[in-house]
Motif scaffolding. Structure first.
Motif, PDB file in Angstrom:
ATOM      1  N   ILE A  20       0.817  -1.216   0.000  1.00 39.28           N
ATOM      2  CA  ILE A  20       0.000   0.000   0.000  1.00 39.28           C
ATOM      3  C   ILE A  20       0.851   1.266   0.000  1.00 39.28           C
ATOM      4  O   ILE A  20       0.431   2.298  -0.511  1.00 39.28           O
ATOM      5  N   MET A  21       2.041   1.195   0.552  1.00 45.17           N
ATOM      6  CA  MET A  21       2.837   2.413   0.720  1.00 45.17           C
ATOM      7  C   MET A  21       3.775   2.674  -0.454  1.00 45.17           C
ATOM      8  O   MET A  21       4.712   3.458  -0.355  1.00 45.17           O
ATOM      9  N   LYS A  22       3.533   2.036  -1.566  1.00 48.67           N
ATOM     10  CA  LYS A  22       4.272   2.371  -2.785  1.00 48.67           C
ATOM     11  C   LYS A  22       3.666   3.666  -3.332  1.00 48.67           C
ATOM     12  O   LYS A  22       2.449   3.867  -3.270  1.00 48.67           O
ATOM     13  N   LEU A  23       4.497   4.496  -3.920  1.00 48.63           N
ATOM     14  CA  LEU A  23       4.038   5.809  -4.361  1.00 48.63           C
ATOM     15  C   LEU A  23       2.897   5.714  -5.379  1.00 48.63           C
ATOM     16  O   LEU A  23       1.936   6.485  -5.319  1.00 48.63           O
ATOM     17  N   GLY A  24       3.011   4.791  -6.316  1.00 44.99           N
ATOM     18  CA  GLY A  24       1.963   4.667  -7.328  1.00 44.99           C
ATOM     19  C   GLY A  24       0.614   4.329  -6.704  1.00 44.99           C
ATOM     20  O   GLY A  24      -0.428   4.847  -7.108  1.00 44.99           O
ATOM     21  N   ARG A  25       0.648   3.484  -5.680  1.00 43.21           N
ATOM     22  CA  ARG A  25      -0.585   3.097  -4.992  1.00 43.21           C
ATOM     23  C   ARG A  25      -1.117   4.253  -4.158  1.00 43.21           C
ATOM     24  O   ARG A  25      -2.304   4.556  -4.178  1.00 43.21           O
ATOM     25  N   MET A  26      -0.234   4.914  -3.445  1.00 39.17           N
ATOM     26  CA  MET A  26      -0.651   6.056  -2.625  1.00 39.17           C
ATOM     27  C   MET A  26      -1.220   7.161  -3.503  1.00 39.17           C
ATOM     28  O   MET A  26      -2.151   7.865  -3.118  1.00 39.17           O
ATOM     29  N   GLY A  27      -0.644   7.266  -4.715  1.00 39.70           N
ATOM     30  CA  GLY A  27      -1.128   8.272  -5.648  1.00 39.70           C
ATOM     31  C   GLY A  27      -2.442   7.885  -6.309  1.00 39.70           C
ATOM     32  O   GLY A  27      -2.932   8.606  -7.182  1.00 39.70           O
ATOM     33  N   SER A  28      -3.016   6.777  -5.915  1.00 38.53           N
ATOM     34  CA  SER A  28      -4.321   6.352  -6.437  1.00 38.53           C
ATOM     35  C   SER A  28      -5.413   6.444  -5.389  1.00 38.53           C
ATOM     36  O   SER A  28      -6.540   6.030  -5.628  1.00 38.53           O
ATOM     37  N   PHE A  29      -5.087   6.969  -4.237  1.00 42.50           N
ATOM     38  CA  PHE A  29      -6.094   7.090  -3.173  1.00 42.50           C
ATOM     39  C   PHE A  29      -7.153   8.124  -3.556  1.00 42.50           C
ATOM     40  O   PHE A  29      -6.881   9.097  -4.255  1.00 42.50           O
ATOM     41  N   HIS A  30      -8.346   7.926  -3.014  1.00 43.20           N
ATOM     42  CA  HIS A  30      -9.455   8.855  -3.236  1.00 43.20           C
ATOM     43  C   HIS A  30     -10.077   9.268  -1.910  1.00 43.20           C
ATOM     44  O   HIS A  30      -9.873   8.606  -0.892  1.00 43.20           O
ATOM     45  N   GLN A  31     -10.843  10.337  -1.957  1.00 48.39           N
ATOM     46  CA  GLN A  31     -11.510  10.793  -0.735  1.00 48.39           C
ATOM     47  C   GLN A  31     -12.444   9.695  -0.205  1.00 48.39           C
ATOM     48  O   GLN A  31     -12.869   8.808  -0.950  1.00 48.39           O
ATOM     49  N   ASN A  32     -12.770   9.779   1.069  1.00 47.72           N
ATOM     50  CA  ASN A  32     -13.720   8.834   1.655  1.00 47.72           C
ATOM     51  C   ASN A  32     -14.291   9.442   2.932  1.00 47.72           C
ATOM     52  O   ASN A  32     -14.011  10.605   3.244  1.00 47.72           O
ATOM     53  N   ARG A  33     -15.047   8.701   3.660  1.00 45.10           N
ATOM     54  CA  ARG A  33     -15.702   9.184   4.877  1.00 45.10           C
ATOM     55  C   ARG A  33     -14.711   9.687   5.923  1.00 45.10           C
ATOM     56  O   ARG A  33     -15.080  10.450   6.815  1.00 45.10           O
ATOM     57  N   LEU A  34     -13.496   9.215   5.860  1.00 44.29           N
ATOM     58  CA  LEU A  34     -12.482   9.639   6.835  1.00 44.29           C
ATOM     59  C   LEU A  34     -11.815  10.951   6.441  1.00 44.29           C
ATOM     60  O   LEU A  34     -11.036  11.506   7.213  1.00 44.29           O
ATOM     61  N   SER A  35     -12.102  11.436   5.235  1.00 47.16           N
ATOM     62  CA  SER A  35     -11.422  12.654   4.764  1.00 47.16           C
ATOM     63  C   SER A  35     -11.768  13.840   5.647  1.00 47.16           C
ATOM     64  O   SER A  35     -12.892  13.972   6.135  1.00 47.16           O
ATOM     65  N   PHE A  36     -10.798  14.728   5.790  1.00 48.65           N
ATOM     66  CA  PHE A  36     -10.908  15.791   6.784  1.00 48.65           C
ATOM     67  C   PHE A  36     -12.041  16.764   6.476  1.00 48.65           C
ATOM     68  O   PHE A  36     -12.673  17.311   7.380  1.00 48.65           O
ATOM     69  N   MET A  37     -12.293  16.990   5.209  1.00 48.24           N
ATOM     70  CA  MET A  37     -13.365  17.888   4.800  1.00 48.24           C
ATOM     71  C   MET A  37     -14.717  17.345   5.279  1.00 48.24           C
ATOM     72  O   MET A  37     -15.540  18.071   5.822  1.00 48.24           O
ATOM     73  N   ARG A  38     -14.919  16.060   5.102  1.00 46.60           N
ATOM     74  CA  ARG A  38     -16.183  15.457   5.485  1.00 46.60           C
ATOM     75  C   ARG A  38     -16.288  15.364   7.004  1.00 46.60           C
ATOM     76  O   ARG A  38     -17.372  15.502   7.566  1.00 46.60           O
ATOM     77  N   VAL A  39     -15.166  15.148   7.668  1.00 49.06           N
ATOM     78  CA  VAL A  39     -15.159  15.120   9.138  1.00 49.06           C
ATOM     79  C   VAL A  39     -15.623  16.477   9.685  1.00 49.06           C
ATOM     80  O   VAL A  39     -16.437  16.547  10.605  1.00 49.06           O
TER      81      VAL A  39
END
Lengths: 564, 203
Positions: A20-39
């Motif tokens: 999961i901590m490979k840059l390509g994978r990290m660069g594929s993350f998307h917003q979700n319920r845990l995102s700070f804006m939604r919090v």
């Protein structure tokens, strides 16, 4: 949402950090319920925050000041905005700019006239001015040249702006920096930790941007009215909601995820824990599966309306769209939610059949039905970083070597003697004190390299340890190897915090720095990523989000409906 | 006013610029931040020290013993402080530790304060006519008030203070007896009904 059912004995492990901590994978993350804006929005709703505009003193040229206050029950936080009539040739997103269309401070409380006078002198100058601990953040924004005039002119003529243009751009202004956490004299984060509303990550910054959004909407309506007072109209609420606040992010944000390892771990661990628990749900209620599928389908318009000139991103979007459509086909025609552990089956299918971007995209959406799982994890997403600063110097060389072999397996395989593996170096620019990345074989300055090449330095440390006695203490080792102290510290951190380290080479020829930016921005809650280069990208925050007056009763899944 | 985060970052970068490793510079950043938080002159002192380093060769002490004396110039307070932290498990068992000649001892003080927290013991730091008690990195007491912190320490003694009560058994008993006046004497009916279990608690 009802409590999810799990069965003992079908526990799923967390996903491996090495994957999961490979840059390509990290660069594929998307917003979700845990995102700070939604919090932030959930807290504002549950605590009945109210918002008030107490000052709007802006002339017909768009010059002046305004104050917007968030009332949280116990506290007051005021966005003080200074609007400017900026000549177009001075407009720049680069951090080297010295003037902006608008500049802001988030003030702790309600500013007095003397506070306002002080801020008027300092805030438009941003980092060239000084702020005090009464200021929680400073920020600045520029107009969208693509959209601003169109919206002003439409409203002035009595018309609403064109929906397709709004959706193409997504914002009327974009911030080029939002500085909190003690930068330039603003309040240190530690001083705010007793306030529950700021215990989560970046809540000061999220509140700042949310208030800026309201200001920008008012400003554009004001300019339209100034232009044609007889005919001007306001934005329809449904259109007003469509606007977010853009952000232009360069490398300034990149070192953050290297420099805050325990915090990074806690963000990612929360996400991975949510995924793990969802995969462990044995029986999924109809209501939950229907919500999940609905969000996936509605999110397609987020993808199709995701505009970018970047060929790199266009390829990613195209592949994501194909894969999500493939996934929808699978869910509708070849999958039964009555299967036991259905989300685990879905996840395994995704791994076999889709790209990384799609896997992480759907992982984000999986969280939507499960506030009972995600909400408790929000409290785990900050970190008392100082607690993990000291090195346990009574431990042994053998222990350290074992940690490195276990926690950095892929890093040890990299040959840093090869030119392409140490091609770049990170440095801080003298004139703007901002991070930069350059080719060490083409540019000068590598002797002043920042300690952001963790993979290379871990490998160096490991090779040094191989020639040390196993039972030597770390104290003995450090007394002769102080140049490796910074990575010795990190190795003991990753022992306890498996997701604390990027499992990749941050100085390789092939590094795509925007992967680092995207990781952080996905946790902010950004929806669309528009790379302007491999080191700079634009995003939009709060696009489609409920307006301040709508927080009492809003649809939590608004992020998937912004473009529907 | 500078924020603590700015202070830490500037001290770290300046330390790197004068030749300390990044790892050691991170330690300096934390320590100077701590000094400023305690109201001591961290940035000012670091500035002076780094200017002095341009013309003087301060000695690095990597291995601390019970008696430590530099061969010529004074000890570098930064390397001394880092070594002190790193070797805390060994040296906290010394009866006392003596040093001669430490430059800018307030910098060393910040590391001692952190060492106090790490060891879980108070540290008594005495140098020349000055005495300082470091209390687990929570506070610092000293007889140097409203004075410029000395720029040099000639004769230094450090002692770890084992944790013990500051009161006698009889003083404890006396106060505890008073505290018992807030308790209620249990009547039979209170014994019966006021607790969760019955009078006998068995299967």
């Amino acid at each position: 949402m009802r409590a999810a059912k799990t069965e003992l004995g079908r526990s799923k492990p967390h996903r491996q950090a090495s994957e999961i901590m490979k840059l390509g994978r990290m660069g594929s993350f998307h917003q979700n319920r845990l995102s700070f804006m939604r919090v932030l929005l959930r807290r504002a709703t549950s605590e009945n925050w109210t918002f008030e505009r107490s000052l709007f003193d802006i002339d017909s040229q768009g010059v002046g000041q305004a104050i917007y206050t968030a009332k949280t029950g116990k506290s007051r936080y005021s966005l003080v905005a200074f609007a400017n009539d900026l000549p177009p040739e001075k407009r720049s997103d680069r951090v080297i700019a010295t003037e902006w269309d608008a500049s802001f401070a988030l003030f702790d409380g309600i500013p007095t006239p003397s506070d306002l006078a002080r801020l008027r002198k300092n805030i438009p100058a941003q980092e060239a001015g000084r702020v005090t601990k009464k200021e929680l953040s400073i920020s600045r924004a520029n107009r969208s040249v693509r959209l601003w005039d169109h919206v002003v002119n439409s409203l002035a003529a009595g018309d609403q702006p064109k929906l397709n243009l709004i959706e193409d751009v997504g914002y009327l202004m974009r911030t080029t920096a939002v500085y909190g956490s003690g930068k330039f004299g603003a309040a240190d984060r530690e001083t705010l930790l007793e306030r529950p509303e700021f215990q989560g990550s970046f809540q000061v910054e999220m509140l700042t941007v949310y208030l800026i959004r309201t200001f920008v909407m008012d400003l554009v309506e004001h300019m339209a009215h100034a232009k044609a007072p007889e005919t001007a109209v306001k934005l329809k609420p449904s259109l007003r909601r469509k606007f977010g606040i853009g952000n232009s992010t360069g490398l300034g944000m990149a070192p953050f995820i290297v420099n805050h390892p325990t915090l990074l771990n806690n963000w990612i661990l929360s996400r991975e824990t949510a995924l793990k628990e969802i995969r462990e749900i044995k029986i999924v209620e109809n209501e939950d599966s229907e919500l999940f599928i609905d969000c996936v389908k509605k999110s397609l318009t987020n993808i199709t309306s995701w505009n970018t000139d970047s060929e790199y991103q266009q390829k990613k979007i195209s592949l994501l769209l194909k894969n999500v459509e493939k996934f929808i086909n699978y869910i509708e025609n070849n999958f039964d939610f009555k299967t036991e552990y259905p989300f685990n089956e879905i996840y395994l299918w995704l791994e076999q059949n889709t790209c990384e971007e799609c896997i992480e995209y759907i992982v984000s959406i999986m969280m939507e039905p499960y506030s009972n799982i995600t909400n408790p994890l929000v409290g785990n997403m900050s970190s008392d970083e100082d607690k993990y600063f000291n090195i346990p110097t009574n431990r042994t060389v053998q222990e350290l070597r074992d940690i490195i072999e276990t926690r950095y397996p892929n890093i040890l395989d990299i040959n840093f003697d090869q030119k392409e593996n140490h091609q770049n170096f990170w440095f801080i620019s003298k004139n703007k004190e901002e991070p930069r990345l350059a080719d060490r074989f083409e540019e000068h300055g590598s002797e002043l390299e920042q300690p952001l090449a963790v993979a290379r330095d871990i490998k160096k440390l490991y090779e040094k340890l191989l020639s040390e006695k196993n039972n030597s203490s770390i104290a003995e080792f450090l007394s002769l190897n102080s140049e490796l102290r910074h990575v010795v510290r990190r190795a003991f951190i990753i022992e306890k915090f498996p997701y604390s380290e990027i499992q990749d080479n941050t100085i390789s020829k092939n590094i795509v720095p925007i992967d680092m930016l995207r990781l952080k921005l996905s946790f902010f809650g950004a929806l669309k990523f528009d790379p302007r280069s491999d080191k700079w990208l634009r995003i939009c925050m709060f696009e489609g989000a409920p307006l301040p007056g709508e927080l009492k009763n809003y649809d939590e899944q608004w992020v998937y409906k912004a473009n529907n | 006013m500078r924020s603590l985060s700015e202070i830490e970052t500037a001290a770290k970068r300046a330390s790197r610029a004068v030749g300390f490793s990044w790892g050691n510079s991170e330690e300096v950043g934390k320590s100077i931040r701590l000094l400023e938080m305690f109201g001591l002159q961290g940035i000012k002192t670091l500035n002076h020290y780094y200017k002095e380093r341009e013309t003087k060769n301060f000695e690095d002490l990597n291995l601390i013993s019970e008696k430590n004396e530099p061969s010529s110039e004074a000890f570098c307070p930064i390397i001394l402080g880092i070594s002190f932290l790193d070797q805390i498990k060994l040296i906290e068992n010394f009866d006392s530790i003596h040093f001669k000649k430490i430059a800018h001892p307030v910098i060393f003080l910040s590391f001692l304060s952190r060492a106090s927290e790490l060891s879980g013991k108070k540290i008594h730091f005495k140098f020349d006519q000055n005495e300082i008690l470091l209390n687990l990195n929570v506070n610092i007491s000293s007889n140097i008030f409203n004075q410029e912190f000395p720029k040099f320490a000639n004769e230094i003694e450090i002692k770890f203070i084992n944790n013990q009560d500051n009161f006698t058994a009889s003083e404890w008993n006396s106060l505890y007896k008073l505290a018992e006046n807030t308790f209620v004497e249990e009547t039979d009916s209170l014994k019966q009904g006021a607790a969760g279990a019955g009078l006998t608690d068995n299967d």
